[in-house]
Design a protein around this motif. Structure first.
Motif, PDB file in Angstrom:
ATOM      1  N   THR A 249       0.841  -1.191   0.000  1.00  0.00           N
ATOM      2  CA  THR A 249       0.000   0.000   0.000  1.00  0.00           C
ATOM      3  C   THR A 249       0.876   1.239   0.000  1.00  0.00           C
ATOM      4  O   THR A 249       1.777   1.367   0.842  1.00  0.00           O
ATOM      5  CB  THR A 249      -0.928   0.024   1.228  1.00  0.00           C
ATOM      6  OG1 THR A 249      -1.754  -1.142   1.219  1.00  0.00           O
ATOM      7  CG2 THR A 249      -1.805   1.269   1.207  1.00  0.00           C
ATOM      8  N   ALA A 250       0.625   2.126  -0.944  1.00  0.00           N
ATOM      9  CA  ALA A 250       1.353   3.389  -1.021  1.00  0.00           C
ATOM     10  C   ALA A 250       0.443   4.513  -0.550  1.00  0.00           C
ATOM     11  O   ALA A 250      -0.742   4.558  -0.906  1.00  0.00           O
ATOM     12  CB  ALA A 250       1.809   3.659  -2.452  1.00  0.00           C
ATOM     13  N   VAL A 251       0.992   5.393   0.276  1.00  0.00           N
ATOM     14  CA  VAL A 251       0.263   6.596   0.683  1.00  0.00           C
ATOM     15  C   VAL A 251       0.668   7.700  -0.287  1.00  0.00           C
ATOM     16  O   VAL A 251       1.851   8.051  -0.380  1.00  0.00           O
ATOM     17  CB  VAL A 251       0.590   6.988   2.127  1.00  0.00           C
ATOM     18  CG1 VAL A 251      -0.193   8.250   2.525  1.00  0.00           C
ATOM     19  CG2 VAL A 251       0.279   5.832   3.076  1.00  0.00           C
ATOM     20  N   VAL A 252      -0.315   8.228  -1.011  1.00  0.00           N
ATOM     21  CA  VAL A 252      -0.023   9.150  -2.106  1.00  0.00           C
ATOM     22  C   VAL A 252      -0.878  10.410  -1.963  1.00  0.00           C
ATOM     23  O   VAL A 252      -2.070  10.334  -1.631  1.00  0.00           O
ATOM     24  CB  VAL A 252      -0.309   8.492  -3.481  1.00  0.00           C
ATOM     25  CG1 VAL A 252       0.171   9.394  -4.613  1.00  0.00           C
ATOM     26  CG2 VAL A 252       0.362   7.133  -3.569  1.00  0.00           C
ATOM     27  N   ARG A 253      -0.254  11.535  -2.233  1.00  0.00           N
ATOM     28  CA  ARG A 253      -0.955  12.811  -2.280  1.00  0.00           C
ATOM     29  C   ARG A 253      -1.193  13.159  -3.739  1.00  0.00           C
ATOM     30  O   ARG A 253      -0.263  13.176  -4.545  1.00  0.00           O
ATOM     31  CB  ARG A 253      -0.124  13.882  -1.575  1.00  0.00           C
ATOM     32  CG  ARG A 253      -0.796  15.242  -1.436  1.00  0.00           C
ATOM     33  CD  ARG A 253      -0.001  16.134  -0.496  1.00  0.00           C
ATOM     34  NE  ARG A 253      -0.518  17.501  -0.502  1.00  0.00           N
ATOM     35  CZ  ARG A 253       0.019  18.485  -1.221  1.00  0.00           C
ATOM     36  NH1 ARG A 253       1.112  18.266  -1.963  1.00  0.00           N
ATOM     37  NH2 ARG A 253      -0.507  19.698  -1.190  1.00  0.00           N
ATOM     38  N   LEU A 254      -2.448  13.438  -4.086  1.00  0.00           N
ATOM     39  CA  LEU A 254      -2.834  13.592  -5.488  1.00  0.00           C
ATOM     40  C   LEU A 254      -3.369  14.982  -5.767  1.00  0.00           C
ATOM     41  O   LEU A 254      -4.177  15.517  -4.993  1.00  0.00           O
ATOM     42  CB  LEU A 254      -3.924  12.573  -5.858  1.00  0.00           C
ATOM     43  CG  LEU A 254      -3.588  11.086  -5.681  1.00  0.00           C
ATOM     44  CD1 LEU A 254      -4.852  10.266  -5.911  1.00  0.00           C
ATOM     45  CD2 LEU A 254      -2.494  10.671  -6.635  1.00  0.00           C
ATOM     46  N   SER A 255      -2.972  15.536  -6.923  1.00  0.00           N
ATOM     47  CA  SER A 255      -3.525  16.807  -7.384  1.00  0.00           C
ATOM     48  C   SER A 255      -4.912  16.568  -7.974  1.00  0.00           C
ATOM     49  O   SER A 255      -5.306  15.419  -8.231  1.00  0.00           O
ATOM     50  CB  SER A 255      -2.620  17.411  -8.455  1.00  0.00           C
ATOM     51  OG  SER A 255      -2.754  16.677  -9.668  1.00  0.00           O
ATOM     52  N   PRO A 256      -5.685  17.618  -8.232  1.00  0.00           N
ATOM     53  CA  PRO A 256      -7.000  17.431  -8.876  1.00  0.00           C
ATOM     54  C   PRO A 256      -6.907  16.683 -10.204  1.00  0.00           C
ATOM     55  O   PRO A 256      -7.774  15.869 -10.526  1.00  0.00           O
ATOM     56  CB  PRO A 256      -7.492  18.869  -9.064  1.00  0.00           C
ATOM     57  CG  PRO A 256      -6.834  19.637  -7.947  1.00  0.00           C
ATOM     58  CD  PRO A 256      -5.473  19.021  -7.800  1.00  0.00           C
ATOM     59  N   ARG A 257      -5.849  16.946 -10.978  1.00  0.00           N
ATOM     60  CA  ARG A 257      -5.701  16.239 -12.254  1.00  0.00           C
ATOM     61  C   ARG A 257      -5.389  14.768 -12.029  1.00  0.00           C
ATOM     62  O   ARG A 257      -5.925  13.885 -12.715  1.00  0.00           O
ATOM     63  CB  ARG A 257      -4.593  16.876 -13.089  1.00  0.00           C
ATOM     64  CG  ARG A 257      -4.436  16.237 -14.472  1.00  0.00           C
ATOM     65  CD  ARG A 257      -3.536  17.062 -15.369  1.00  0.00           C
ATOM     66  NE  ARG A 257      -3.464  16.478 -16.702  1.00  0.00           N
ATOM     67  CZ  ARG A 257      -2.544  15.604 -17.088  1.00  0.00           C
ATOM     68  NH1 ARG A 257      -1.593  15.230 -16.228  1.00  0.00           N
ATOM     69  NH2 ARG A 257      -2.541  15.115 -18.305  1.00  0.00           N
ATOM     70  N   ARG A 287      -5.302  12.929  -0.039  1.00  0.00           N
ATOM     71  CA  ARG A 287      -4.398  11.863   0.403  1.00  0.00           C
ATOM     72  C   ARG A 287      -5.142  10.537   0.281  1.00  0.00           C
ATOM     73  O   ARG A 287      -6.265  10.398   0.782  1.00  0.00           O
ATOM     74  CB  ARG A 287      -3.979  12.127   1.846  1.00  0.00           C
ATOM     75  CG  ARG A 287      -3.041  11.101   2.474  1.00  0.00           C
ATOM     76  CD  ARG A 287      -2.889  11.452   3.934  1.00  0.00           C
ATOM     77  NE  ARG A 287      -2.093  10.484   4.657  1.00  0.00           N
ATOM     78  CZ  ARG A 287      -0.903  10.736   5.192  1.00  0.00           C
ATOM     79  NH1 ARG A 287      -0.382  11.951   5.075  1.00  0.00           N
ATOM     80  NH2 ARG A 287      -0.249   9.806   5.853  1.00  0.00           N
ATOM     81  N   VAL A 288      -4.526   9.550  -0.407  1.00  0.00           N
ATOM     82  CA  VAL A 288      -5.171   8.252  -0.600  1.00  0.00           C
ATOM     83  C   VAL A 288      -4.202   7.139  -0.218  1.00  0.00           C
ATOM     84  O   VAL A 288      -2.980   7.348  -0.170  1.00  0.00           O
ATOM     85  CB  VAL A 288      -5.631   8.053  -2.066  1.00  0.00           C
ATOM     86  CG1 VAL A 288      -6.598   9.141  -2.493  1.00  0.00           C
ATOM     87  CG2 VAL A 288      -4.439   7.988  -3.017  1.00  0.00           C
ATOM     88  N   GLU A 289      -4.769   5.972   0.040  1.00  0.00           N
ATOM     89  CA  GLU A 289      -3.988   4.758   0.226  1.00  0.00           C
ATOM     90  C   GLU A 289      -4.243   3.866  -0.982  1.00  0.00           C
ATOM     91  O   GLU A 289      -5.366   3.398  -1.199  1.00  0.00           O
ATOM     92  CB  GLU A 289      -4.375   4.059   1.521  1.00  0.00           C
ATOM     93  CG  GLU A 289      -3.993   4.857   2.760  1.00  0.00           C
ATOM     94  CD  GLU A 289      -4.224   4.078   4.040  1.00  0.00           C
ATOM     95  OE1 GLU A 289      -4.739   2.929   3.965  1.00  0.00           O
ATOM     96  OE2 GLU A 289      -3.886   4.599   5.121  1.00  0.00           O
ATOM     97  N   LEU A 290      -3.200   3.651  -1.780  1.00  0.00           N
ATOM     98  CA  LEU A 290      -3.321   2.982  -3.076  1.00  0.00           C
ATOM     99  C   LEU A 290      -2.617   1.628  -3.042  1.00  0.00           C
ATOM    100  O   LEU A 290      -1.427   1.553  -2.717  1.00  0.00           O
ATOM    101  CB  LEU A 290      -2.706   3.867  -4.171  1.00  0.00           C
ATOM    102  CG  LEU A 290      -2.661   3.304  -5.584  1.00  0.00           C
ATOM    103  CD1 LEU A 290      -4.072   3.141  -6.142  1.00  0.00           C
ATOM    104  CD2 LEU A 290      -1.838   4.212  -6.496  1.00  0.00           C
TER     105      LEU A 290
END
Length: 351
Positions: A249-257, A287-290
């Motif tokens: 599991t990767a913790v990722v910060r995502l932009s609107p795009r 912030r998501v867990e992917l």
């Protein structure tokens, strides 16, 4: 056979009305001269075909005439299950049977339903393969499909990532997934010398049809495993494969795009990650867990998001991405005139 072609010609005129000789030739994959001969043959057999001259002319059946000769062969009836996928039907050698079955079905429908069927065909089309990816060459697909249908054992030469192997298989079914054909088969214990006597010991596995280097259909038949259902096996197999490949599991910060791109590039894993995303910050980032695959695969996948994403953890994945980005920065350093020019390729531009 000419009889099949004459029937197809008759059903085309019945289903579509007036058609020109070139249109009929294109549908039947014959010459215009052959169409004229076939029309004459229909007339000689008592079918009232009328020829209208002029720029809007063509051949048509006399008003009110309809044939009841619409019986489907076994193969044609089976091909109707592939009516939404003409490409796969051709791959399996059922293209002509599918066309004939559809014509016969249209001829048997009442006029109102036949018109609706034609409208649906004109407005909806299924294209199975994914974008920007050519389908696998599958020279052995038709032979494998016949073995599946006849329940015949096949001896195969198969290319794996670790090298080619010989396998004796009991072919249970074919699956088309994302434009790629897969064979579901029971593998014999004992390698290439195995026979049907050992079939109960073999495991059911999935093989990519495009990786078969050779296929030899044996005369020996087999019994399908009791209670085996292809759709249920495939669904469970797909779940197991995803669970096995996406263990991290990767913790990722995502932009609107990046939020918009995640489902497109990460599929179901991206959809699930967004469903449990935290609240967006002042800039619209979330912030998501992917769920991701092994580290090398995860690095490649996450780099596709570019500057639209930031990996926050785990630490080893963040370091691996930082190293990959630094290496790319060296390779594409500012002012480079191409390979071999400018600064030393070993220079670290992070400092």
């Amino acid at each position: 056979m000419r009889a099949d072609r004459l029937l197809s010609l008759l059903l085309l005129l019945q289903n579509r009305g007036r058609m020109t000789a070139p249109e009929l030739a294109a549908e039947l994959e014959v010459s215009v001269r052959t169409v004229y001969r076939d029309v004459e043959a229909l007339g000689a057999s008592g079918i009232p075909v009328q020829a209208d001259r002029g720029p809007t002319g063509g051949f048509r059946l006399v008003d009110g005439y309809r044939t009841r000769l619409t019986g489907l062969t076994d193969v044609q009836a089976g091909s109707l299950f592939l009516a939404g996928a003409p490409g796969p039907a051709r791959d399996l050698g059922l293209g002509a049977d599918l066309t004939a079955a559809q014509l016969k079905l249209q001829a048997a429908l009442p006029a109102q339903l036949a018109d609706r069927a034609r409208l649906i065909q004109q407005r909806f089309h299924l294209d199975a393969p994914a974008w920007f990816r050519d389908a696998d060459p599958v020279p052995h697909l038709a032979q494998i499909a016949q073995a599946v249908w006849d329940q015949r054992i096949v001896r195969t030469h198969y290319r794996r990532w670790s090298g080619a192997v010989h396998r004796v298989l009991w072919p249970l079914g074919l699956v088309l997934k994302g434009g790629i054909w897969y064979l579901v088969a029971r593998a014999a214990e004992g390698g290439e010398d195995a026979s049907a006597s050992g079939q109960a010991e073999g495991a059911v596995r999935t093989y990519r049809v495009g990786r078969f280097l050779a296929v030899d259909t044996l005369g020996e038949g087999f019994e399908r495993p009791e209670g085996f259902e292809l759709a249920a096996y495939w669904e469970e197999s797909a779940r197991r494969m995803e669970a096995a490949t996406r263990r991290k599991t990767a913790v990722v910060r995502l932009s609107p795009r990046a939020i918009r791109l995640l489902p497109m590039w990460f599929g179901a894993a991206g959809v699930r990650a967004l469903a449990t995303a935290g609240p967006s910050d002042a800039e619209g980032w979330v912030r998501v867990e992917l769920a991701v695959e092994s580290e090398p695969m995860a690095v490649g996948d996450l780099l596709r998001l570019g500057a639209e994403a930031e990996v926050l953890g785990p630490p080893e994945l963040r370091r691996a991405l930082a190293d990959a980005v630094a290496e790319l920065a060296v390779r594409y350093r500012a002012g480079s005139d191409g390979p071999g020019s400018g600064t030393d390729p070993g220079t670290d531009l992070r400092h």
